[in-house]
Design a protein around this motif. Sequence first.
Motif, short mmCIF file in Angstrom:
data_model
loop_
_atom_site.label_atom_id
_atom_site.label_comp_id
_atom_site.label_asym_id
_atom_site.label_seq_id
_atom_site.Cartn_x
_atom_site.Cartn_y
_atom_site.Cartn_z
N ALA A 20 -1.09 1.53 -7.36
CA ALA A 20 -2.30 1.57 -6.54
C ALA A 20 -3.42 0.77 -7.11
O ALA A 20 -3.83 0.08 -6.27
CB ALA A 20 -2.78 2.88 -6.73
N VAL A 21 -3.26 0.71 -8.49
CA VAL A 21 -4.21 -0.51 -8.90
C VAL A 21 -3.78 -1.97 -8.48
O VAL A 21 -4.53 -2.87 -8.10
CB VAL A 21 -4.36 -0.41 -10.40
CG1 VAL A 21 -5.04 -1.75 -11.15
CG2 VAL A 21 -5.14 0.98 -10.73
N LYS A 22 -2.42 -2.19 -8.45
CA LYS A 22 -2.00 -3.52 -8.05
C LYS A 22 -2.35 -3.79 -6.52
O LYS A 22 -2.75 -4.85 -6.24
CB LYS A 22 -0.67 -3.73 -8.48
CG LYS A 22 -0.05 -5.11 -7.78
CD LYS A 22 1.21 -5.36 -8.66
CE LYS A 22 1.72 -6.59 -7.91
NZ LYS A 22 2.67 -7.20 -8.85
N ALA A 23 -2.02 -2.66 -5.75
CA ALA A 23 -2.39 -2.84 -4.49
C ALA A 23 -3.97 -2.96 -3.98
O ALA A 23 -4.29 -3.89 -3.11
CB ALA A 23 -1.79 -1.61 -3.57
N LEU A 24 -4.81 -2.54 -4.91
CA LEU A 24 -6.05 -2.66 -4.55
C LEU A 24 -6.66 -3.95 -4.99
O LEU A 24 -7.58 -4.43 -4.41
CB LEU A 24 -6.78 -1.62 -5.53
CG LEU A 24 -7.16 -0.17 -5.09
CD1 LEU A 24 -7.57 0.52 -5.96
CD2 LEU A 24 -7.61 -0.27 -3.66
N TRP A 25 -6.00 -4.50 -6.18
CA TRP A 25 -6.14 -6.08 -6.60
C TRP A 25 -5.85 -6.94 -5.36
O TRP A 25 -6.44 -8.18 -5.13
CB TRP A 25 -5.48 -6.24 -7.89
CG TRP A 25 -6.49 -6.15 -9.07
CD1 TRP A 25 -5.97 -5.00 -10.00
CD2 TRP A 25 -7.50 -6.64 -9.76
NE1 TRP A 25 -7.05 -5.03 -10.87
CE2 TRP A 25 -7.99 -5.93 -10.66
CE3 TRP A 25 -8.25 -7.36 -9.19
CZ2 TRP A 25 -9.08 -6.26 -11.51
CZ3 TRP A 25 -9.47 -8.07 -9.65
CH2 TRP A 25 -10.01 -7.40 -10.97
N ILE A 26 -4.78 -6.71 -4.90
CA ILE A 26 -4.10 -7.38 -3.59
C ILE A 26 -5.19 -7.42 -2.48
O ILE A 26 -5.64 -8.41 -1.94
CB ILE A 26 -2.79 -7.36 -3.37
CG1 ILE A 26 -1.74 -7.35 -4.32
CG2 ILE A 26 -2.53 -7.89 -1.93
CD1 ILE A 26 -0.40 -7.11 -4.20
N VAL A 27 -5.85 -6.38 -2.26
CA VAL A 27 -6.59 -6.26 -1.25
C VAL A 27 -7.85 -6.68 -1.24
O VAL A 27 -8.60 -7.57 -0.53
CB VAL A 27 -7.03 -4.55 -0.91
CG1 VAL A 27 -8.11 -4.41 0.11
CG2 VAL A 27 -5.76 -3.95 -0.15
N ALA A 28 -8.49 -6.64 -2.87
CA ALA A 28 -9.79 -7.38 -3.15
C ALA A 28 -9.56 -8.75 -2.96
O ALA A 28 -10.38 -9.50 -2.64
CB ALA A 28 -9.94 -6.98 -4.60
#
Length: 55
Positions: A20-28
């Motif tokens: 989830a953290v990696k996905a949020l970094w990609i979205v950011a």
Amino acid sequence: MLPLILVLLLVLVLFGFGFAVKALWIVAGVLLVLWLLGFVIRRPVGGGTGRWYRW
């Protein structure tokens, strides 16, 4: 048997959190690129100020 289940549950939770953290970094990162492109590509339409946002 119970400690094994607890360890596997902990691994599953940590793996899910990391994903989830990696996905949020990609979205950011995508949103940052779009935001920066908005400043580069902005064009005044109808003699406006050239802002691509409304706020």
